[in-house]
Design a protein around this motif. Structure first.
Motif, PDB file in Angstrom:
ATOM      1  N   ASP A  79      27.601  -4.283  20.435  1.00 25.23           N
ATOM      2  CA  ASP A  79      26.652  -3.353  19.821  1.00 25.23           C
ATOM      3  C   ASP A  79      25.649  -2.782  20.821  1.00 25.23           C
ATOM      4  O   ASP A  79      24.603  -2.247  20.428  1.00 25.23           O
ATOM      5  N   SER A  80      25.975  -2.891  22.089  1.00 21.41           N
ATOM      6  CA  SER A  80      25.037  -2.402  23.110  1.00 21.41           C
ATOM      7  C   SER A  80      24.881  -0.881  23.023  1.00 21.41           C
ATOM      8  O   SER A  80      25.887  -0.145  23.037  1.00 21.41           O
ATOM      9  N   PRO A  81      23.645  -0.407  22.958  1.00 18.72           N
ATOM     10  CA  PRO A  81      23.425   1.047  22.961  1.00 18.72           C
ATOM     11  C   PRO A  81      23.343   1.632  24.375  1.00 18.72           C
ATOM     12  O   PRO A  81      23.265   2.855  24.545  1.00 18.72           O
ATOM     13  N   PRO A 218      18.812 -10.156  29.265  1.00 18.65           N
ATOM     14  CA  PRO A 218      19.082  -8.989  28.411  1.00 18.65           C
ATOM     15  C   PRO A 218      19.508  -7.792  29.260  1.00 18.65           C
ATOM     16  O   PRO A 218      19.015  -7.590  30.380  1.00 18.65           O
ATOM     17  N   LEU A 219      20.431  -6.999  28.729  1.00 19.14           N
ATOM     18  CA  LEU A 219      20.819  -5.767  29.411  1.00 19.14           C
ATOM     19  C   LEU A 219      19.692  -4.739  29.372  1.00 19.14           C
ATOM     20  O   LEU A 219      19.572  -3.897  30.262  1.00 19.14           O
ATOM     21  N   SER A 220      18.909  -4.799  28.294  1.00 20.80           N
ATOM     22  CA  SER A 220      17.741  -3.921  28.137  1.00 20.80           C
ATOM     23  C   SER A 220      16.882  -4.510  27.032  1.00 20.80           C
ATOM     24  O   SER A 220      17.183  -5.587  26.494  1.00 20.80           O
ATOM     25  N   ASP A 221      15.853  -3.806  26.651  1.00 19.66           N
ATOM     26  CA  ASP A 221      15.001  -4.253  25.552  1.00 19.66           C
ATOM     27  C   ASP A 221      15.534  -3.817  24.194  1.00 19.66           C
ATOM     28  O   ASP A 221      14.959  -4.165  23.158  1.00 19.66           O
ATOM     29  N   GLY A 224      20.900  -5.383  20.475  1.00 17.37           N
ATOM     30  CA  GLY A 224      22.304  -5.365  20.877  1.00 17.37           C
ATOM     31  C   GLY A 224      22.505  -5.660  22.343  1.00 17.37           C
ATOM     32  O   GLY A 224      23.641  -5.834  22.804  1.00 17.37           O
ATOM     33  N   ASP A 225      21.414  -5.704  23.101  1.00 22.35           N
ATOM     34  CA  ASP A 225      21.491  -5.986  24.540  1.00 22.35           C
ATOM     35  C   ASP A 225      20.926  -7.364  24.905  1.00 22.35           C
ATOM     36  O   ASP A 225      20.619  -7.632  26.070  1.00 22.35           O
ATOM     37  N   GLU A 226      20.820  -8.242  23.903  1.00 21.88           N
ATOM     38  CA  GLU A 226      20.238  -9.569  24.136  1.00 21.88           C
ATOM     39  C   GLU A 226      21.137 -10.401  25.063  1.00 21.88           C
ATOM     40  O   GLU A 226      22.350 -10.183  25.162  1.00 21.88           O
TER      41      GLU A 226
END
Length: 468
Positions: A79-81, A218-221, A224-226
């Motif tokens: 679910d990564s945006p 995390p990939l980002s804040d 879906g990026d946890e």
């Protein structure tokens, strides 16, 4: 087993209090010096989490090391945006290469590019890849694989494939648990028979896992990026050791009886061939249909079962089906397994009454296991054909295919057993120590030992072992 990495991880201190740091060390000789080590990873980071100490120590054994990576783990963040699957694939492969170089520049690797999350559908390709690598390898082979009961479908597919190929190739298989520590409880009996390999002094696990920032941070804040690997889960891999389930398929296994006298000639690896030969010579090798001793033993066993209405009985080692026929009257369905095709042919031919209630399955326990959920398991005259590690694996299989309360039946002749690993008392003592909470329904110890117990996995009371 169903779990999510979002679930709270079992606290590491509960594992420590349960004794996970007190497990015995991997025995000397498990990895053969001058041989080959093939490490199997379903995803990048599996090898770093589960086999870092072993990969760091490979030079001590003068072993050639190859890591087979079956998927890129591109679905880690579905679910990564911010990251597509292709971007994650590229990122994770680079992390894998960096981590492997951190462990040793000498280790080689091969990427199979199978789809993440779908490895159970590619079992044939996985096994072919392992066999091909074994063919290229020098000397005795040790396979290192994710735990075949780890709860993750990809891990289990690779682990089960390692066991299947290891068995046919006479290799040693070491399985490493990863998600097991996350979802299992310390009361789970399986881990008590596992072994550990301490870290060498120069292994920096923090630096190694820092190679996998896509999983540990995390990939980002954005939602879906946890991080996939939480700090609580990573604590399980800061013990300063690898943990392995060891299955030795090499001829001349080091399992011995309690007296330590010599090596067993046979075990589960040879059972199919041995008993096919026996049943080809005689259709009823132990005269189970005519022997007064065998008939009386079966009557005693069936008479003292605590129920006559089990929903599904599993009989391990049914041979020609004499006990199977009696068990039919005690439950709705009976699954009867045996390692010998020849014995099963006789059993199926003689099973004339209510054949729809019985399913005969050709399986060599513990390497293959029948489908089903069993409220009664019968291990009769079969346990002494297993090494201790094979018996422990069988008990793990039983534990995973039974409800919280089930009946376990153990019945074995007390005479001398030659050329096989265990005797009756060793088999029964190992089995009864696997579950700490059970009630004895019946016990007798004469020419044969018979223990009928009700195992209650959820009971809080201490075991009641009164004899009737």
């Amino acid at each position: 087993m169903s779990f999510s990495h979002h679930d709270s991880s079992i606290r590491e201190d509960t594992w420590v209090q349960a004794g996970v740091l007190d497990l015995p060390v991997v025995p000397d000789g498990t990895v053969t010096e001058g041989g080959s080590i093939i490490v199997l990873a379903a995803h990048p980071d599996d090898e770093a989490l589960g086999a870092a100490a072993l990969l760091s120590r490979a030079d001590e054994w003068n072993c050639q090391v190859t890591v087979l990576l079956f998927s890129a783990g591109e679905n880690s963040h579905p679910d990564s945006p911010t990251h597509s699957r292709e971007q994650l694939k590229s990122m994770r492969i680079k992390e894998f290469d960096r981590a492997l170089s951190t462990l040793s520049e000498a280790h080689s690797s091969r990427f199979l590019a199978l789809p993440d999350g779908q490895l159970p559908e590619y079992t044939d390709q996985i096994q072919d890849a392992i066999r091909q690598e074994i063919t290229r390898s020098l000397g005795p082979v040790t396979l290192i694989a994710p735990y075949s009961q780890d709860g993750h479908c990809d891990h289990e597919a690779v682990g089960a494939s390692a066991l299947d190929v290891g068995r046919s190739s006479h290799a040693v298989v070491l399985e490493y648990p990863i998600w097991f520590w996350h979802w299992a409880a310390p009361t789970d009996p399986r881990w008590h028979s596992w072994k550990v390999l301490p870290d060498p002094r120069d292994l920096d696990r923090k630096a190694l896992l820092a190679c996998y920032q896509s999983q540990t941070r995390p990939l980002s804040d954005h939602c879906g990026d946890e991080a996939i690997l939480t700090s609580a889960h990573l604590e399980h891999f800061a013990r300063g050791r690898d943990t392995f389930v060891i299955t030795n398929f090499r001829s001349g296994s080091t399992d011995t009886g309690e007296d330590g006298k010599g090596l067993a000639i046979n075990d589960a690896c040879t059972a199919s061939t041995v008993f096919d030969d026996v049943h080809q010579t005689r259709t009823d090798p132990w005269t189970v249909w005519e022997s007064k001793y065998e008939i009386a033993k079966r009557e005693t066993l069936v008479t003292h079962l605590p129920s006559r209405s089990f929903s599904h009985i599993l009989e391990i080692g049914c041979s020609v089906g004499a006990l199977t026929r009696d068990l039919v009257d005690c439950g709705t369905k009976v699954t009867a397994v045996d390692a010998s095709c020849e014995a099963l042919k006789t059993a199926q031919r003689l099973q004339l009454r209510v054949p729809t209630k019985v399913e005969f399955v050709h399986a060599t326990v513990p390497f293959t296991w029948p489908e089903g959920h069993f409220d009664c398991v019968v291990l009769s005259e079969t346990g002494f054909y297993l090494t201790r590690s094979q018996l422990q694996r069988t008990l793990e299989r039983i534990d995973g295919s039974t409800p919280s309360r089930f009946v376990l039946v153990l019945c074995h002749w007390k005479g001398e057993i030659r050329d096989w690993p265990l005797n009756a008392d060793e088999v029964h003592d190992v089995c009864l120590s696997h579950w700490t909470r059970y009630r004895t329904e019946f016990h007798t110890d004469a020419e044969y030992r018979l223990d009928i117990v009700t195992v209650d996995k959820d009971a809080e009371a201490q075991p009641e072992r009164a004899t009737r």
